[in-house]
Write a protein that holds these residues in place. Structure first.
Motif, PDB file in Angstrom:
ATOM      1  N   HIS A  66      16.239   3.229   4.924  1.00 38.85           N
ATOM      2  CA  HIS A  66      15.772   2.385   4.289  1.00 38.85           C
ATOM      3  C   HIS A  66      15.335   0.828   5.403  1.00 38.85           C
ATOM      4  N   CYS A  98      14.896   4.150  -2.750  1.00 44.44           N
ATOM      5  CA  CYS A  98      13.712   3.989  -2.527  1.00 44.44           C
ATOM      6  C   CYS A  98      12.770   2.565  -2.619  1.00 44.44           C
ATOM      7  N   ALA A 119       7.797   5.351  -3.580  1.00 43.94           N
ATOM      8  CA  ALA A 119       7.926   3.578  -3.177  1.00 43.94           C
ATOM      9  C   ALA A 119       6.098   3.019  -4.066  1.00 43.94           C
ATOM     10  N   THR A 137       5.353  -1.504  -1.540  1.00 43.35           N
ATOM     11  CA  THR A 137       5.032  -0.800  -1.842  1.00 43.35           C
ATOM     12  C   THR A 137       5.133  -0.151  -0.711  1.00 43.35           C
ATOM     13  N   GLY A 167       8.917   0.149   1.078  1.00 48.78           N
ATOM     14  CA  GLY A 167       9.570   1.265   0.129  1.00 48.78           C
ATOM     15  C   GLY A 167       9.048   2.793   1.236  1.00 48.78           C
ATOM     16  N   SER A 168       7.551   2.594   1.328  1.00 40.38           N
ATOM     17  CA  SER A 168       7.220   3.983   2.004  1.00 40.38           C
ATOM     18  C   SER A 168       7.812   3.828   3.264  1.00 40.38           C
TER      19      SER A 168
END
Length: 256
Positions: free
Chosen positions: A57, A31, A148, A166, A169-170
């Motif tokens: 990812h 993540c 995230a 963020t 990762g999201s």
């Protein structure tokens, strides 16, 4: 940093490559994605950094079914030659260290050495079991953005960079994340560590006490190992102690 998209078996794999010199393959934790190693970009003045987005990812295609850490190492090994890379050092962070260990076990003639950061060869304590169970649960409960954001907050202080972490990762595919956590939770290579005859650098935070027994286990079992305990930092060495860690990497690879 240049992004290269590699297509194999109908899937897309994103690699972020910077610098020239001895190659260093960097494997991120779940993540996070390739932004995991933004603080290591200073190494690109001497080394060639190859940072993939693992499946599901960033810009890499999601996984369609569960897989093992061994299968992930095999997939990376198939892709690396397509980038013109030979015998890299391999750096793995947290669960990424498990993939790095398996890569060293399977392909010792294709690796110069390993750098394992906050790593483990199995999950054998309640704390880490709990972290994996939580990660798997959040991945199934539409919790990827929350996870995230939490990971970014624990690693990065700068607001602009935290937002970048963020956002990246999201983008993680929930099913792929679940599969990655499940694969890492099941992984166990402790009994095979004696087969790794490559030089290995271990880095742990002095304040990351819950991981110290993993450090002791790896130090006892790996034949050619050097352990570095980094002061004033917990798990997030690669961001919270980047200058110290990066210098350790330079020294290790120069000597290796």
């Amino acid at each position: 940093m240049e992004q290269i998209l590699v297509h194999q078996d109908g899937k897309q794999f994103a690699f972020h490559i910077s610098g020239k010199g001895t190659p260093l393959l960097c494997i991120h934790a779940p993540c996070i994605g390739s932004v995991n190693f933004v603080y290591q970009q200073t190494l690109a003045d001497t080394y060639q950094l190859i940072v993939p987005d693992l499946p599901g990812h960033g810009d890499s295609s999601p996984m369609e079914k569960p897989y093992t850490i061994g299968e992930m190492a095999e997939q990376l090994h198939k892709l690396i030659p397509s980038l013109g890379i030979e015998r890299p050092f391999i750096l793995g962070y947290s669960q990424g260290a498990s993939i790095a260990l398996e890569y060293c076990l399977r392909y010792p003639d294709h690796v110069q050495g390993g750098i394992l950061v906050s790593g483990f060869s199995e999950v054998n304590d309640l704390y880490l079991h709990g972290r994996f169970w939580m990660g798997q649960a959040l991945s199934m409960l539409h919790g990827v953005p929350l996870l995230a954001r939490s990971i970014a907050s624990s690693h990065v202080d700068d607001p602009e960079l935290r937002a970048k972490w963020t956002l990246h990762g999201s983008k993680t595919d929930p099913a792929s994340l679940k599969y990655l956590y499940a694969a890492g939770h099941r992984y166990q290579c402790t009994g095979r560590l004696g087969n790794i005859q490559l030089p290995i650098l271990l880095a742990y935070g002095e304040q990351d006490q819950r991981m110290h027994h993993y450090a002791q286990m790896l130090t006892m079992k790996l034949p050619k190992v050097k352990l570095e305990m980094i002061p004033n930092v917990k798990h997030q060495i690669i961001t919270k102690a980047a200058p110290t860690f990066n210098q350790l990497c330079r020294t290790f690879m120069e000597e290796g």
